[in-house]
Design a protein around this motif. Sequence first.
Motif, short mmCIF file in Angstrom:
data_model
loop_
_atom_site.label_atom_id
_atom_site.label_comp_id
_atom_site.label_asym_id
_atom_site.label_seq_id
_atom_site.Cartn_x
_atom_site.Cartn_y
_atom_site.Cartn_z
N ASP A 45 27.45 -3.05 -99.63
CA ASP A 45 27.30 -3.77 -100.89
C ASP A 45 26.97 -2.85 -102.06
OD1 ASP A 45 24.72 -3.06 -100.31
OD2 ASP A 45 23.95 -5.10 -100.07
N ASN A 46 26.99 -1.52 -101.81
CA ASN A 46 26.72 -0.53 -102.85
C ASN A 46 25.37 -0.75 -103.51
OD1 ASN A 46 27.42 1.78 -104.33
ND2 ASN A 46 28.19 0.56 -106.05
N LYS A 47 24.37 -1.07 -102.69
CA LYS A 47 23.02 -1.28 -103.21
C LYS A 47 22.04 -0.31 -102.56
CE LYS A 47 23.29 -6.15 -104.57
NZ LYS A 47 22.69 -7.50 -104.41
N ASP A 48 20.96 -0.05 -103.30
CA ASP A 48 19.88 0.79 -102.81
C ASP A 48 18.77 -0.09 -102.25
OD1 ASP A 48 21.11 3.19 -103.76
OD2 ASP A 48 20.48 2.62 -105.79
N TYR A 49 18.24 0.27 -101.10
CA TYR A 49 17.20 -0.50 -100.44
C TYR A 49 15.96 0.37 -100.28
CZ TYR A 49 20.62 -4.10 -99.37
OH TYR A 49 21.57 -5.10 -99.47
N TYR A 50 14.83 -0.19 -100.67
CA TYR A 50 13.55 0.52 -100.57
C TYR A 50 12.57 -0.31 -99.75
CZ TYR A 50 14.90 3.67 -104.44
OH TYR A 50 15.52 4.57 -105.24
N PHE B 90 -5.44 -1.89 -92.24
CA PHE B 90 -4.70 -2.44 -93.36
C PHE B 90 -3.25 -1.99 -93.30
CE2 PHE B 90 -3.04 -1.64 -97.68
CZ PHE B 90 -3.05 -2.93 -98.18
N GLU B 91 -2.34 -2.94 -93.39
CA GLU B 91 -0.92 -2.62 -93.45
C GLU B 91 -0.29 -3.50 -94.52
OE1 GLU B 91 0.18 -3.68 -89.56
OE2 GLU B 91 -0.81 -1.97 -88.60
N ALA B 92 0.61 -2.95 -95.29
CA ALA B 92 1.30 -3.73 -96.31
C ALA B 92 2.72 -3.23 -96.44
CB ALA B 92 0.57 -3.64 -97.65
N GLU B 93 3.61 -4.12 -96.87
CA GLU B 93 5.01 -3.75 -97.06
C GLU B 93 5.52 -4.32 -98.36
OE1 GLU B 93 8.69 -5.76 -95.09
OE2 GLU B 93 8.35 -3.90 -93.93
N LEU B 94 6.18 -3.48 -99.15
CA LEU B 94 6.88 -3.90 -100.35
C LEU B 94 8.36 -3.57 -100.14
CD1 LEU B 94 4.59 -2.40 -103.15
CD2 LEU B 94 4.28 -4.52 -101.89
N ILE B 95 9.24 -4.48 -100.51
CA ILE B 95 10.67 -4.21 -100.37
C ILE B 95 11.39 -4.50 -101.68
CG2 ILE B 95 10.72 -4.57 -97.89
CD1 ILE B 95 11.81 -7.37 -98.31
N ALA B 96 12.49 -3.81 -101.88
CA ALA B 96 13.29 -4.01 -103.09
C ALA B 96 14.71 -3.58 -102.82
CB ALA B 96 12.71 -3.21 -104.25
N LYS B 97 15.65 -4.17 -103.58
CA LYS B 97 17.05 -3.76 -103.49
C LYS B 97 17.71 -3.93 -104.84
CE LYS B 97 19.07 -8.20 -102.03
NZ LYS B 97 19.98 -8.85 -101.07
N GLY B 98 18.77 -3.20 -105.05
CA GLY B 98 19.51 -3.33 -106.30
C GLY B 98 20.48 -2.18 -106.47
N LYS B 99 21.35 -2.30 -107.44
CA LYS B 99 22.31 -1.24 -107.73
C LYS B 99 21.69 -0.22 -108.68
CE LYS B 99 26.48 -4.00 -106.97
NZ LYS B 99 27.75 -4.51 -107.56
#
Length: 380
Positions: free
Chosen positions: A369-374, A321-330
């Motif tokens: 872009d001064n954003k945080d990436y997860y 099992f492999e899964a990926e969640l991604i998010a970005k924002g200031k």
Amino acid sequence: MKKRDFSIVALFVIILFAISCILSYAFFDSKTDIDMAVFVYGRIAAADSSQPVSATDIMPDSTESSAEESPEASAASTENEAAEAPASLEDSVTDDSKNDISNTEVSDIPATETPDVTAGLDISNYDLSTMMTLLYRCCLHRELDEPGLDYWSAQIDSGLTVSDIAGYIMFGEEFMSTTPDNESFAKAVYTVFTGTTPDEATLNSLVEQINYTCSRENLFNTYLTSPEFLDLCNNSGLVPGDPLEEPDGTDEWQRNVRILELCNEERAANGLDKLLLNNDLWQRIAMGRSWEISKYFSHTRSNGSSCFSIYSDIGTFYQNFEAELIAKGKHLSADKVARQWLSSKEHRDVILNPDAKYLATGYYHSDTDNKDYYCQCLTG
């Protein structure tokens, strides 16, 4: 209306308009840090039954080794099952029994036996031979032969330290390719640096630390620099060397640990086992992907391959099992991104999947872009 009065009114209107724009921007910026649009899919990926070849940089030559921006938050999931790609997450994580080679036995010792890795060793005369024998048995699952000992003796004579050699083997490709769990790693560290096997209470305490808060490097350094091991080195002429670089004090690691804590609170509330930390998954997969999505925000990598292809690139993970969640924002804190993921059904379903065992969340701040990436990676 006098011209002066009109100017005052006009100025007042302009000021109100400016204030409203500022407030609107602040509200918009705080409310749209993360867009919970979801992308969930399965992957066609039968597990490769071949074992990767270990790196041999300092190992003996005779060593054998068994355009438009995408949505701001997204999830991808897979199960290593050779079948048609399912249309939903539920279809992609239905069977945890197929193609699982993560438990493939590396040594010739039957899986039902637990050999004493200290057998035949005189721990009272701890020396290079003792240390290398324990490293080979605990991490490489084979015996140290005379040519191998001669090789490592030459490496010591050339200036390598205990930290260099033990760190290379314990964090090297060959050991990592067996996907050692935290218990196996903790037992190896304790045994190599003390010459004895840990009792149950000690082992449980060590595993608890690296399961939820501390890195494996931190545990390694704790025993490398312990007074007991320094005494062994003084008596044998071994040079302990410098501690390994560890991530524990970094902002990236602290965010990883905090998100694990929040996700585990939700899993516990739903009667599920806690997810565990995994250094290799965090450092080589999640952190790598968090940087990649800052350049190309998608579950598809910039070269057109699936996000899961990074596992094949690394060559150390074979999972059901492999899964990926991604998010970005200031201004996207660990607490905020975790709660946003948990408030979205699709993302929550991934985090609460009973097949998941390890969780690692990579973090990267882009100055562009001064954003945080997860990027959150889950494996089972």
